[in-house]
Write a protein that holds these residues in place. Structure first.
Motif, PDB file in Angstrom:
ATOM      1  N   GLY A  71       3.004   5.977  -2.644  1.00 21.10           N
ATOM      2  CA  GLY A  71       4.203   6.724  -3.007  1.00 21.10           C
ATOM      3  C   GLY A  71       4.326   6.928  -4.508  1.00 21.10           C
ATOM      4  O   GLY A  71       4.739   8.002  -4.964  1.00 21.10           O
ATOM      5  N   SER A  72       3.982   5.917  -5.283  1.00 26.81           N
ATOM      6  CA  SER A  72       4.066   6.074  -6.740  1.00 26.81           C
ATOM      7  C   SER A  72       3.049   7.085  -7.245  1.00 26.81           C
ATOM      8  O   SER A  72       3.326   7.836  -8.181  1.00 26.81           O
ATOM      9  CB  SER A  72       3.867   4.727  -7.432  1.00 26.81           C
ATOM     10  OG  SER A  72       2.556   4.248  -7.210  1.00 26.81           O
ATOM     11  N   VAL A  73       1.877   7.132  -6.626  1.00 28.66           N
ATOM     12  CA  VAL A  73       0.884   8.138  -7.027  1.00 28.66           C
ATOM     13  C   VAL A  73       1.367   9.534  -6.653  1.00 28.66           C
ATOM     14  O   VAL A  73       1.272  10.477  -7.450  1.00 28.66           O
ATOM     15  CB  VAL A  73      -0.487   7.837  -6.373  1.00 28.66           C
ATOM     16  CG1 VAL A  73      -1.437   9.008  -6.534  1.00 28.66           C
ATOM     17  CG2 VAL A  73      -1.086   6.587  -6.978  1.00 28.66           C
ATOM     18  N   ILE A  74       1.938   9.682  -5.455  1.00 28.71           N
ATOM     19  CA  ILE A  74       2.417  10.998  -5.018  1.00 28.71           C
ATOM     20  C   ILE A  74       3.574  11.471  -5.898  1.00 28.71           C
ATOM     21  O   ILE A  74       3.631  12.633  -6.309  1.00 28.71           O
ATOM     22  CB  ILE A  74       2.825  10.947  -3.530  1.00 28.71           C
ATOM     23  CG1 ILE A  74       1.579  10.792  -2.667  1.00 28.71           C
ATOM     24  CG2 ILE A  74       3.608  12.190  -3.125  1.00 28.71           C
ATOM     25  CD1 ILE A  74       1.865  10.560  -1.202  1.00 28.71           C
ATOM     26  N   LEU A  75       4.512  10.578  -6.216  1.00 30.10           N
ATOM     27  CA  LEU A  75       5.638  10.968  -7.061  1.00 30.10           C
ATOM     28  C   LEU A  75       5.216  11.179  -8.514  1.00 30.10           C
ATOM     29  O   LEU A  75       5.871  11.926  -9.235  1.00 30.10           O
ATOM     30  CB  LEU A  75       6.740   9.908  -6.987  1.00 30.10           C
ATOM     31  CG  LEU A  75       7.472   9.806  -5.652  1.00 30.10           C
ATOM     32  CD1 LEU A  75       8.461   8.660  -5.674  1.00 30.10           C
ATOM     33  CD2 LEU A  75       8.174  11.107  -5.328  1.00 30.10           C
ATOM     34  N   GLY A  76       4.153  10.530  -8.955  1.00 23.58           N
ATOM     35  CA  GLY A  76       3.709  10.658 -10.333  1.00 23.58           C
ATOM     36  C   GLY A  76       2.797  11.831 -10.585  1.00 23.58           C
ATOM     37  O   GLY A  76       2.559  12.199 -11.740  1.00 23.58           O
ATOM     38  N   MET A  77       2.268  12.439  -9.552  1.00 24.54           N
ATOM     39  CA  MET A  77       1.341  13.564  -9.737  1.00 24.54           C
ATOM     40  C   MET A  77       1.970  14.752 -10.472  1.00 24.54           C
ATOM     41  O   MET A  77       1.333  15.315 -11.359  1.00 24.54           O
ATOM     42  CB  MET A  77       0.779  14.017  -8.385  1.00 24.54           C
ATOM     43  CG  MET A  77      -0.222  13.041  -7.791  1.00 24.54           C
ATOM     44  SD  MET A  77      -1.649  12.756  -8.822  1.00 24.54           S
ATOM     45  CE  MET A  77      -2.563  14.244  -8.488  1.00 24.54           C
ATOM     46  N   VAL A 136       0.844  -1.207   0.000  1.00 27.20           N
ATOM     47  CA  VAL A 136       0.000   0.000   0.000  1.00 27.20           C
ATOM     48  C   VAL A 136       0.874   1.250   0.000  1.00 27.20           C
ATOM     49  O   VAL A 136       0.604   2.217  -0.730  1.00 27.20           O
ATOM     50  CB  VAL A 136      -0.956  -0.018   1.212  1.00 27.20           C
ATOM     51  CG1 VAL A 136      -1.631   1.320   1.396  1.00 27.20           C
ATOM     52  CG2 VAL A 136      -1.989  -1.120   1.034  1.00 27.20           C
ATOM     53  N   ALA A 137       1.944   1.254   0.783  1.00 31.28           N
ATOM     54  CA  ALA A 137       2.833   2.412   0.824  1.00 31.28           C
ATOM     55  C   ALA A 137       3.508   2.621  -0.530  1.00 31.28           C
ATOM     56  O   ALA A 137       3.699   3.766  -0.971  1.00 31.28           O
ATOM     57  CB  ALA A 137       3.882   2.231   1.914  1.00 31.28           C
ATOM     58  N   GLY A 138       3.861   1.554  -1.211  1.00 31.41           N
ATOM     59  CA  GLY A 138       4.459   1.683  -2.541  1.00 31.41           C
ATOM     60  C   GLY A 138       3.487   2.270  -3.544  1.00 31.41           C
ATOM     61  O   GLY A 138       3.856   3.113  -4.370  1.00 31.41           O
ATOM     62  N   LEU A 139       2.240   1.839  -3.499  1.00 32.66           N
ATOM     63  CA  LEU A 139       1.239   2.385  -4.414  1.00 32.66           C
ATOM     64  C   LEU A 139       0.973   3.865  -4.135  1.00 32.66           C
ATOM     65  O   LEU A 139       0.897   4.683  -5.059  1.00 32.66           O
ATOM     66  CB  LEU A 139      -0.061   1.586  -4.306  1.00 32.66           C
ATOM     67  CG  LEU A 139      -0.016   0.162  -4.856  1.00 32.66           C
ATOM     68  CD1 LEU A 139      -1.300  -0.577  -4.521  1.00 32.66           C
ATOM     69  CD2 LEU A 139       0.216   0.177  -6.340  1.00 32.66           C
TER      70      LEU A 139
END
Length: 78
Positions: free
Chosen positions: A52-58, A47-50
C-alpha cells in the motif's frame, strides 16, 4: 629471573569441538492453531502495508509531463 617455558596442554580446546552431550533437550511444543493464524495475519498485514505504501507513493515519485514546457515558457519571458 628466567621463566621456564613448559608446554601447555591445549588438547581440551580441540576436544571441545567434538564434545557431544548425552542430555537431550526437551521436545519443542507445537504451535496452536490460534498462534499460526496470528503469525499469518501479522505477516499479511506487514506485506499489505508495504504494498500500500508503494502504491500510494508512486504518484509522488512520478515526474509530471506537462511542467517542463511551462517552465521553459516562463524562462523565455524574462
Amino acid at each position: 629471573m628466567f621463566r621456564r617455558r613448559e608446554p601447555v596442554p591445549f588438547a581440551f580446546l580441540a576436544d571441545a569441538d567434538r564434545f557431544r552431550s548425552n542430555v537431550t533437550p526437551p521436545p519443542r511444543q507445537r504451535s496452536s492453531a490460534g498462534q499460526l493464524a496470528g503469525r499469518w495475519l501479522l505477516g499479511l498485514t506487514i506485506v499489505a502495508g508495504l504494498v500500500g505504501s508503494v502504491i500510494l507513493g508512486m504518484p509522488a515519485l512520478a515526474t509530471p509531463s506537462g511542467t517542463p514546457a511551462e517552465q521553459s515558457q516562463a524562462s523565455q519571458g524574462r
